[in-house]
Design an enzyme around this catalytic site. Sequence first.
Site, PDB file in Angstrom:
ATOM      1  CB  CYS A  66      18.395  41.903  27.325  1.00 43.40           C
ATOM      2  SG  CYS A  66      16.835  41.285  26.647  1.00 43.40           S
ATOM      3  CG  HIS A 114      15.346  42.531  30.610  1.00 43.79           C
ATOM      4  ND1 HIS A 114      15.992  43.245  29.633  1.00 43.79           N
ATOM      5  CD2 HIS A 114      16.122  42.611  31.714  1.00 43.79           C
ATOM      6  CE1 HIS A 114      17.116  43.751  30.134  1.00 43.79           C
ATOM      7  NE2 HIS A 114      17.219  43.369  31.389  1.00 43.79           N
ATOM      8  CG  HIS A 126      20.423  44.384  32.840  1.00 42.00           C
ATOM      9  ND1 HIS A 126      19.185  44.933  32.680  1.00 42.00           N
ATOM     10  CD2 HIS A 126      21.069  45.197  33.715  1.00 42.00           C
ATOM     11  CE1 HIS A 126      19.077  46.025  33.416  1.00 42.00           C
ATOM     12  NE2 HIS A 126      20.203  46.195  34.054  1.00 42.00           N
TER      13      HIS A 126
END
Length: 156
Positions: A66, A114, A126
């Site tokens: 990510c 994240h 993402h």
Amino acid sequence: MLRRQRLIALLLLALLAGCAGPELRTQNGLGQAGLSIERALILSSAKQALGTPYRYGGETLRGVDCSGLVQMAYAAAGIGLPRTADRQFSRLPERDVARPGDLLFFGSGSTATHVGIYLGDRRMIHAPGRGRRVSITSLDIDYWHEHFLGAAGPAP
């Protein structure tokens, strides 16, 4: 008795208010024409990575995690970022309202685990995790609201 009930009600409200995290607020902007060149480059680069496999520590189109996706997309606009989601979260300028190209951070407590890039229309791009590929997801999923930490963005 009534006083005791009011006190209990106030304590419960205070407890519930303490559980609420930041609100995920977004702005769609004026379409691609209303974006800075940097934001347009960030979004274009991120979209080119759609379908790229997740690879922990990856930061190329052969595989990304990510924060690697975010770092790669921002590099296309000439903007350097810290390598990890948590460092990005703690070091980048916070945004009250996310605009296309801004970063959205998720995690627990005050630790970001994240990060994704806000696309507009309540969607983000993402790298979701092991065994998956870079994709677009709706921000209207409960998981994102429950784990949202904040938005940030160094792009003009």
